[in-house]
Design a protein around this motif. Structure first.
Motif, PDB file in Angstrom:
ATOM      1  N   ASP A  15       0.804  -1.229   0.000  1.00 28.31           N
ATOM      2  CA  ASP A  15       0.000   0.000   0.000  1.00 28.31           C
ATOM      3  C   ASP A  15       0.833   1.273   0.000  1.00 28.31           C
ATOM      4  OD1 ASP A  15      -2.302  -1.410  -0.098  1.00 28.31           O
ATOM      5  OD2 ASP A  15      -2.759  -1.269   2.050  1.00 28.31           O
ATOM      6  N   GLU A  16       2.061   1.209   0.521  1.00 29.35           N
ATOM      7  CA  GLU A  16       2.830   2.451   0.636  1.00 29.35           C
ATOM      8  C   GLU A  16       3.526   2.858  -0.668  1.00 29.35           C
ATOM      9  OE1 GLU A  16       6.816   2.279   2.824  1.00 29.35           O
ATOM     10  OE2 GLU A  16       5.975   0.316   3.318  1.00 29.35           O
ATOM     11  N   LEU A  17       3.594   1.947  -1.642  1.00 28.83           N
ATOM     12  CA  LEU A  17       4.397   2.235  -2.851  1.00 28.83           C
ATOM     13  C   LEU A  17       3.989   3.543  -3.555  1.00 28.83           C
ATOM     14  CD1 LEU A  17       4.883  -1.334  -4.402  1.00 28.83           C
ATOM     15  CD2 LEU A  17       6.323  -0.099  -2.766  1.00 28.83           C
ATOM     16  N   PRO A  18       2.681   3.830  -3.682  1.00 28.75           N
ATOM     17  CA  PRO A  18       2.318   5.077  -4.372  1.00 28.75           C
ATOM     18  C   PRO A  18       2.755   6.341  -3.629  1.00 28.75           C
ATOM     19  CG  PRO A  18       0.477   3.544  -4.377  1.00 28.75           C
ATOM     20  CD  PRO A  18       1.489   2.993  -3.419  1.00 28.75           C
ATOM     21  N   ASP A  19       3.188   6.208  -2.373  1.00 31.42           N
ATOM     22  CA  ASP A  19       3.626   7.388  -1.612  1.00 31.42           C
ATOM     23  C   ASP A  19       4.961   7.938  -2.112  1.00 31.42           C
ATOM     24  OD1 ASP A  19       1.449   6.914  -0.048  1.00 31.42           O
ATOM     25  OD2 ASP A  19       2.570   6.034   1.625  1.00 31.42           O
ATOM     26  N   TYR A  20       5.671   7.156  -2.941  1.00 32.37           N
ATOM     27  CA  TYR A  20       7.020   7.550  -3.367  1.00 32.37           C
ATOM     28  C   TYR A  20       7.017   8.056  -4.812  1.00 32.37           C
ATOM     29  CZ  TYR A  20       8.161   4.960   0.824  1.00 32.37           C
ATOM     30  OH  TYR A  20       8.203   4.518   2.121  1.00 32.37           O
ATOM     31  N   ASP A  21       7.962   8.953  -5.091  1.00 26.57           N
ATOM     32  CA  ASP A  21       8.132   9.450  -6.467  1.00 26.57           C
ATOM     33  C   ASP A  21       9.047   8.517  -7.257  1.00 26.57           C
ATOM     34  OD1 ASP A  21       6.687  11.907  -5.975  1.00 26.57           O
ATOM     35  OD2 ASP A  21       8.396  12.472  -4.727  1.00 26.57           O
ATOM     36  N   ALA A  22       9.904   7.781  -6.554  1.00 25.87           N
ATOM     37  CA  ALA A  22      10.814   6.835  -7.208  1.00 25.87           C
ATOM     38  C   ALA A  22      11.010   5.625  -6.303  1.00 25.87           C
ATOM     39  CB  ALA A  22      12.163   7.493  -7.483  1.00 25.87           C
ATOM     40  N   ILE A  23      11.216   4.482  -6.936  1.00 27.41           N
ATOM     41  CA  ILE A  23      11.557   3.266  -6.182  1.00 27.41           C
ATOM     42  C   ILE A  23      12.801   2.668  -6.838  1.00 27.41           C
ATOM     43  CG2 ILE A  23      10.770   1.044  -5.288  1.00 27.41           C
ATOM     44  CD1 ILE A  23       7.879   1.991  -5.785  1.00 27.41           C
ATOM     45  N   ILE A  24      13.833   2.452  -6.028  1.00 30.37           N
ATOM     46  CA  ILE A  24      15.064   1.821  -6.515  1.00 30.37           C
ATOM     47  C   ILE A  24      15.092   0.415  -5.918  1.00 30.37           C
ATOM     48  CG2 ILE A  24      17.556   2.033  -6.782  1.00 30.37           C
ATOM     49  CD1 ILE A  24      17.317   4.987  -5.985  1.00 30.37           C
ATOM     50  N   PHE A  25      15.008  -0.581  -6.789  1.00 33.16           N
ATOM     51  CA  PHE A  25      14.874  -1.970  -6.360  1.00 33.16           C
ATOM     52  C   PHE A  25      16.232  -2.669  -6.361  1.00 33.16           C
ATOM     53  CE2 PHE A  25      10.962  -0.670  -8.472  1.00 33.16           C
ATOM     54  CZ  PHE A  25       9.941  -1.190  -7.683  1.00 33.16           C
ATOM     55  N   GLY A  26      16.488  -3.445  -5.330  1.00 30.83           N
ATOM     56  CA  GLY A  26      17.704  -4.251  -5.279  1.00 30.83           C
ATOM     57  C   GLY A  26      17.364  -5.710  -5.061  1.00 30.83           C
ATOM     58  N   THR A  27      17.878  -6.567  -5.930  1.00 27.58           N
ATOM     59  CA  THR A  27      17.615  -8.010  -5.788  1.00 27.58           C
ATOM     60  C   THR A  27      18.834  -8.823  -6.188  1.00 27.58           C
ATOM     61  OG1 THR A  27      16.268  -9.880  -6.576  1.00 27.58           O
ATOM     62  CG2 THR A  27      16.588  -8.068  -8.118  1.00 27.58           C
ATOM     63  N   PRO A  28      19.143  -9.879  -5.444  1.00 29.26           N
ATOM     64  CA  PRO A  28      20.156 -10.825  -5.917  1.00 29.26           C
ATOM     65  C   PRO A  28      19.650 -11.571  -7.145  1.00 29.26           C
ATOM     66  CG  PRO A  28      19.635 -11.168  -3.580  1.00 29.26           C
ATOM     67  CD  PRO A  28      18.584 -10.273  -4.141  1.00 29.26           C
ATOM     68  N   THR A  29      20.576 -12.170  -7.869  1.00 31.45           N
ATOM     69  CA  THR A  29      20.223 -12.992  -9.030  1.00 31.45           C
ATOM     70  C   THR A  29      19.860 -14.412  -8.597  1.00 31.45           C
ATOM     71  OG1 THR A  29      21.589 -11.791 -10.591  1.00 31.45           O
ATOM     72  CG2 THR A  29      21.177 -14.087 -11.106  1.00 31.45           C
ATOM     73  N   ARG A  30      18.771 -14.928  -9.138  1.00 35.05           N
ATOM     74  CA  ARG A  30      18.427 -16.344  -9.005  1.00 35.05           C
ATOM     75  C   ARG A  30      18.239 -16.884 -10.411  1.00 35.05           C
ATOM     76  NH1 ARG A  30      19.857 -15.406  -4.594  1.00 35.05           N
ATOM     77  NH2 ARG A  30      18.752 -15.642  -2.621  1.00 35.05           N
ATOM     78  N   PHE A  31      19.189 -17.683 -10.877  1.00 36.17           N
ATOM     79  CA  PHE A  31      19.130 -18.243 -12.224  1.00 36.17           C
ATOM     80  C   PHE A  31      18.872 -17.155 -13.278  1.00 36.17           C
ATOM     81  CE2 PHE A  31      17.517 -21.579  -9.262  1.00 36.17           C
ATOM     82  CZ  PHE A  31      18.669 -22.352  -9.266  1.00 36.17           C
ATOM     83  N   GLY A  32      19.560 -16.057 -13.134  1.00 34.18           N
ATOM     84  CA  GLY A  32      19.489 -14.986 -14.128  1.00 34.18           C
ATOM     85  C   GLY A  32      18.361 -13.995 -13.941  1.00 34.18           C
ATOM     86  N   MET A  33      17.577 -14.167 -12.887  1.00 32.12           N
ATOM     87  CA  MET A  33      16.430 -13.269 -12.699  1.00 32.12           C
ATOM     88  C   MET A  33      16.316 -12.850 -11.234  1.00 32.12           C
ATOM     89  SD  MET A  33      13.776 -15.245 -15.201  1.00 32.12           S
ATOM     90  CE  MET A  33      12.963 -13.855 -15.934  1.00 32.12           C
ATOM     91  N   MET A  34      15.299 -12.058 -10.910  1.00 31.75           N
ATOM     92  CA  MET A  34      15.104 -11.599  -9.527  1.00 31.75           C
ATOM     93  C   MET A  34      14.742 -12.776  -8.611  1.00 31.75           C
ATOM     94  SD  MET A  34      11.325  -9.812  -9.503  1.00 31.75           S
ATOM     95  CE  MET A  34      11.355  -8.979 -11.079  1.00 31.75           C
TER      96      MET A  34
END
Ligand SMILES: Cc1cc2nc3c(=O)[nH]c(=O)nc-3n(C[C@H](O)[C@H](O)[C@H](O)COP(=O)(O)O)c2cc1C
Length: 199
Positions: free
Chosen positions: A65-84
């Motif tokens: 629910d809080e995501l729309p409160d931001y102007d930008a989201i910077i996502f960080g994820t490790p790789t799992r078999f080439g993907m998030m």
């Protein structure tokens, strides 16, 4: 003033460290408000401890629910078999209501990653971008004005798609200074663009 969320998942702590470097870079832009949060874990504490994963991480859990409160989201994820990771995927798959209402359209999205030996260092980011485009987000990468992604004197992750680290197949390699500099650059770059768009 731009409000930016650094949202990550990390099993062994590389992405966690990178997330704080991204936040540091973003905070260097005057007036930018930066929040660092994690997506919920899907593994049990017992499973995590058995795999020597980092159970305690200080960042609070984000909510859909809080995501729309931001102007930008910077996502960080490790790789799992080439993907998030599935933890990040699971979180994103709960954002259908934002897709339906268009709540994330026009917001800035950016991605960074960590891989073991490098297979997937780019595809984890570019495949992540597909989801961001479905949400109508404006993608920001890591331009070549970041000198560290042109430095080939040492092993490193990272590309114009976003900051990246190499953690080694057993996770023994720490995020390098080059890779942390990429993170700070990306954080600052996203904050500067977000300030122009939403400031
Ligand atoms: C199931 C699984 C799949 C993985 N797949 C890849 C891969 O495709 N390429 C790669 O280089 N590393 C791969 N890794 C290594 C992770 O990307 C590495 O653990 C990650 O960089 C660590 O980040 P963290 O410390 O933030 O958890 C994999 C690890 C696991 C557990």
């Amino acid at each position: 003033m731009p409000k930016i969320l650094v949202l990550y998942h990390s099993s062994w702590g590389h992405i966690e460290k990178m997330a704080h470097a991204v936040a540091e870079g973003a905070r260097s832009v005057e007036g930018a408000e930066i929040v660092v949060k994690r997506v919920p874990e899907l593994m049990t504490e017992e499973q995590m401890r058995a795999a020597h994963m980092k159970v305690e991480q200080e960042a609070p859990l984000a909510t859909i629910d809080e995501l729309p409160d931001y102007d930008a989201i910077i996502f960080g994820t490790p790789t799992r078999f080439g993907m998030m990771t599935s933890q990040m995927r699971n979180f994103l798959d709960q954002t259908g209501k934002h897709w339906a209402s268009g709540a994330l359209i026009g917001k800035v999205g950016s991605v960074f990653t960590s891989t073991g030996v490098g297979g997937g260092n780019e595809t984890t980011i570019t495949s992540f971008h597909v989801t961001l485009l479905h949400q109508g987000m404006v993608i920001v990468g890591l331009p070549y004005s970041c000198p560290e992604i042109s430095d080939i004197t040492q092993p490193r992750g990272g590309s114009p798609y976003g900051a990246g680290a190499l953690s080694n197949s057993d996770g023994s390699r720490d995020v390098s200074e080059n890779e942390l500099a990429q993170c700070r650059f990306q954080g600052r770059h996203v904050a500067e663009i977000t300030k122009k768009m939403h400031g």
